[in-house]
Design an enzyme around this catalytic site. Structure first.
Site, short mmCIF file in Angstrom:
data_model
loop_
_atom_site.label_atom_id
_atom_site.label_comp_id
_atom_site.label_asym_id
_atom_site.label_seq_id
_atom_site.Cartn_x
_atom_site.Cartn_y
_atom_site.Cartn_z
N GLY A 65 -6.34 9.13 -1.41
CA GLY A 65 -6.35 9.64 -2.79
C GLY A 65 -7.31 8.84 -3.65
N VAL A 73 0.81 -1.23 0.00
CA VAL A 73 0.00 0.00 0.00
C VAL A 73 0.84 1.28 0.00
CG1 VAL A 73 -2.08 -0.99 1.04
CG2 VAL A 73 -0.28 -0.05 2.53
N ARG A 96 -10.80 10.13 -5.35
CA ARG A 96 -11.01 10.03 -6.81
C ARG A 96 -12.31 9.32 -7.14
NH1 ARG A 96 -10.06 6.28 -10.64
NH2 ARG A 96 -8.92 4.92 -9.21
N ILE A 100 -2.24 2.92 -6.35
CA ILE A 100 -2.94 1.90 -7.16
C ILE A 100 -4.26 2.49 -7.65
CG2 ILE A 100 -4.12 0.84 -5.18
CD1 ILE A 100 -3.58 -1.91 -6.66
N TYR A 158 4.70 2.80 15.22
CA TYR A 158 3.31 2.32 15.12
C TYR A 158 2.34 3.39 15.62
CZ TYR A 158 -0.65 -0.91 15.67
OH TYR A 158 -1.86 -1.55 15.59
#
Ligand code: NAD
Ligand code: UDP
Ligand code: UDP
Length: 313
Positions: free
Chosen positions: A100, A57, A104, A61, A143
Site C-alpha cells: 500500500g 509492520v 501510494r 505507516i 512461515y
C-alpha cells in the site's frame, strides 16, 4: 535514494543497511525487535543518513521513500513457530502495508521470499518455475504459506496497480550477527563447538541444504533491486549451489576450528525438508550474480564473530 528496510535490525537486514549506506543511500529501518537487536545497528545509530523506528509492520505507516526492502519476519523455525499466527500476520499484513505504501508513493519494493516456498521439493535442483510441495496445514506452514501469500500480493499489486516489484527467493544464509540462540543450524553448531558441547544433529544428518555467506546474499539482493527489464518482477533464487548434508557441515566446521567435534542425534523436526539446492541460472544470467565465498571462508568469519561476542568464553 531514500530506502526503507523492514526487519533492518535483524541478521540480513543489518548487513543490507551497511551496504546501502556504503552505496550512498539514506536508510530508514522499521523493526519490532522481535528477533532483531539494536546491537546489530548500534554502529549506525548516530548517523544523519540513518534512522531507526521501532514499529510492527502489521500496523500501517506513512513514510516517503524510493525503495522498500521488506525483510521483517522471524526466519528461524523456533522463532516463527513460537507465535505462528503472528508469523502469518507479519508476512501477509506486513506485505500488504508495504505494498500500500509502495503504491501510494510509487516506490520499488523487494520482498525477502524464501526457498521454503518450495518446501520439501520433488524437483531438484529447484528452478523458479517449480511451484513447490508445501504442507498447507503443518507446523512450518505459518512461515511457508505466509511467504507464499506475500508473493501473491506482490504479483497482484504489480498486475492490478502497476507496483514495481522484485521477489528474491533466499536460500539458507549464514554469517556474522546471526543471533546467539537463533536456533538455525549454522549458529547452533558454532555455539555448541565454541562451548565444547556435543553437536546436535536432527535425524540422521543426511538431509541437505546449501549455505550462502551473507555478503554474497546481500550483493544478490542489491543487484536484483537495481535490475531493470521486462522480467524484473519475476522471482529469482539467490543462494549457494554447494549442497551439503548436516554431517558434512559438522566435518567442515571441525576442520575450520581445528578440533574434533562429537555429535549426538535428536529427532528430526516435523516436515523438515530432506533436500534443497537452488538453480541459480536466472541470477547468473539476469543479474550477473554468483556467490564468491566458500563455506570454509564463511564459517571462519562467522566463528570469529561468535568468539568476539564472547560465546564459549
Ligand atoms: P532475523 O530474525 O534476524 O530478522 C528478522 C527481523 O524482522 C528481526 O529484526 C525482527 O525483529 C524483525 N521482525 C519480525 N517480525 C516483525 C514485525 N512484525 N514487524 C517489524 N519487524 C519484525 O532473520 P533474517 O535471517 O535476517 O531474515 C530476514 C528476512 O529474510 C526474513 O524475511 C526471512 O524470512 C528472509 N529469509 C532469510 C533466510 C536466511 O537464511 N537467513 C532465508 C530465506 C529467507
Ligand atoms: N498503507 C500503509 N501506508 C501507506 C499506504 C497504505 O501502511 O502509505 C496500508 C493501508 O493502511 C492498507 C494497506 O497498506 O492497510 C493496503 O493499502 P491499499 O491502498 O492498497 O488498500 P486499501 O487502503 O484500499 O485497503
Ligand atoms: N538442524 C540440525 N541441528 C540443529 C539445527 C538444525 O541438524 O541444531 C537441521 C535441521 O533439521 C534442518 C537443517 O539443519 O534439516 C537446517 O535447519 P535450519 O533451521 O537452519 O533451516 P531450515 O530447515 O529452515 O532450512
Amino acid at each position: 535514494m531514500r530506502v526503507l528496510v523492514t526487519g533492518g535490525a535483524g541478521f540480513l537486514g543489518s548487513h543490507l543497511c551497511d551496504r546501502l549506506l556504503g552505496d550512498g543511500h539514506q536508510v530508514i529501518v522499521l523493526d519490532s525487535l522481535f528477533t532483531g537487536s539494536k546491537d546489530n545497528i548500534a554502529h549506525l545509530l548516530g548517523r544523519n543518513d540513518f534512522e531507526f523506528v521501532r514499529h510492527d509492520v502489521v500496523q500501517p505507516i506513512l513514510l516517503e521513500v524510493d525503495w522498500i526492502f521488506n525483510l521483517a519476519c522471524p526466519a528461524s523455525p523456533i522463532h516463527y513457530q513460537y507465535n505462528p499466527v503472528k508469523t502469518v500476520k507479519t508476512s501477509v499484513m506486513g506485505a500488504l502495508n508495504m505494498l500500500g505504501l509502495a503504491k501510494r508513493v510509487k516506490a520499488r519494493i523487494l520482498q525477502a521470499s524464501t526457498s521454503e516456498v518450495y518446501s520439501d521439493p520433488q524437483v531438484h535442483p529447484q528452478t523458479e518455475t517449480y511451484w513447490g510441495h508445501v504442507n498447507p496445514i503443518g507446523v512450518r506452514s505459518c512461515y511457508d504459506e505466509g511467504k507464499r501469500v506475500a508473493a501473491t500480493l506482490l504479483m497482484d499489486y504489480h498486475r492490478q496497480s502497476g507496483v514495481d516489484i522484485r521477489i528474491a527467493r533466499i536460500f539458507n544464509t549464514y554469517g556474522p550477527r546471526m543471533a546467539v540462540g537463533d536456533g538455525r543450524v549454522v549458529s547452533n553448531f558454532i555455539e555448541q563447538a565454541l562451548r565444547g558441547e556435543t553437536i546436535t544433529i536432527y535425524g540422521d544428518g543426511e538431509h541437505t541444504r546449501c549455505f550462502c555467506y551473507v555478503d554474497d546474499l546481500i550483493d544478490g539482493l542489491v543487484r536484483l533491486m537495481n535490475y531493470e527489464a521486462d522480467n524484473a518482477h519475476e522471482p529469482i533464487n539467490i543462494g549457494n549451489t554447494r549442497e551439503q548434508s548436516m554431517n558434512e557441515l559438522v566435518t567442515a566446521l571441525g576442520e575450520v576450528m581445528g578440533k574434533t567435534l562429537t555429535t549426538e542425534r535428536r529427532p528430526l523436526p516435523k516436515d523438515d525438508p530432506t533436500r534443497r539446492r537452488p538453480d541459480t541460472t536466472r541470477a547468473t544470467e539476469r543479474l550477473g550474480w554468483k556467490p564468491k565465498v566458500t563455506i570454509e571462508e564463511g564459517l571462519e568469519k562467522t566463528v570469529e564473530d561468535f568468539r568476539r561476542r564472547g560465546v564459549g568464553a
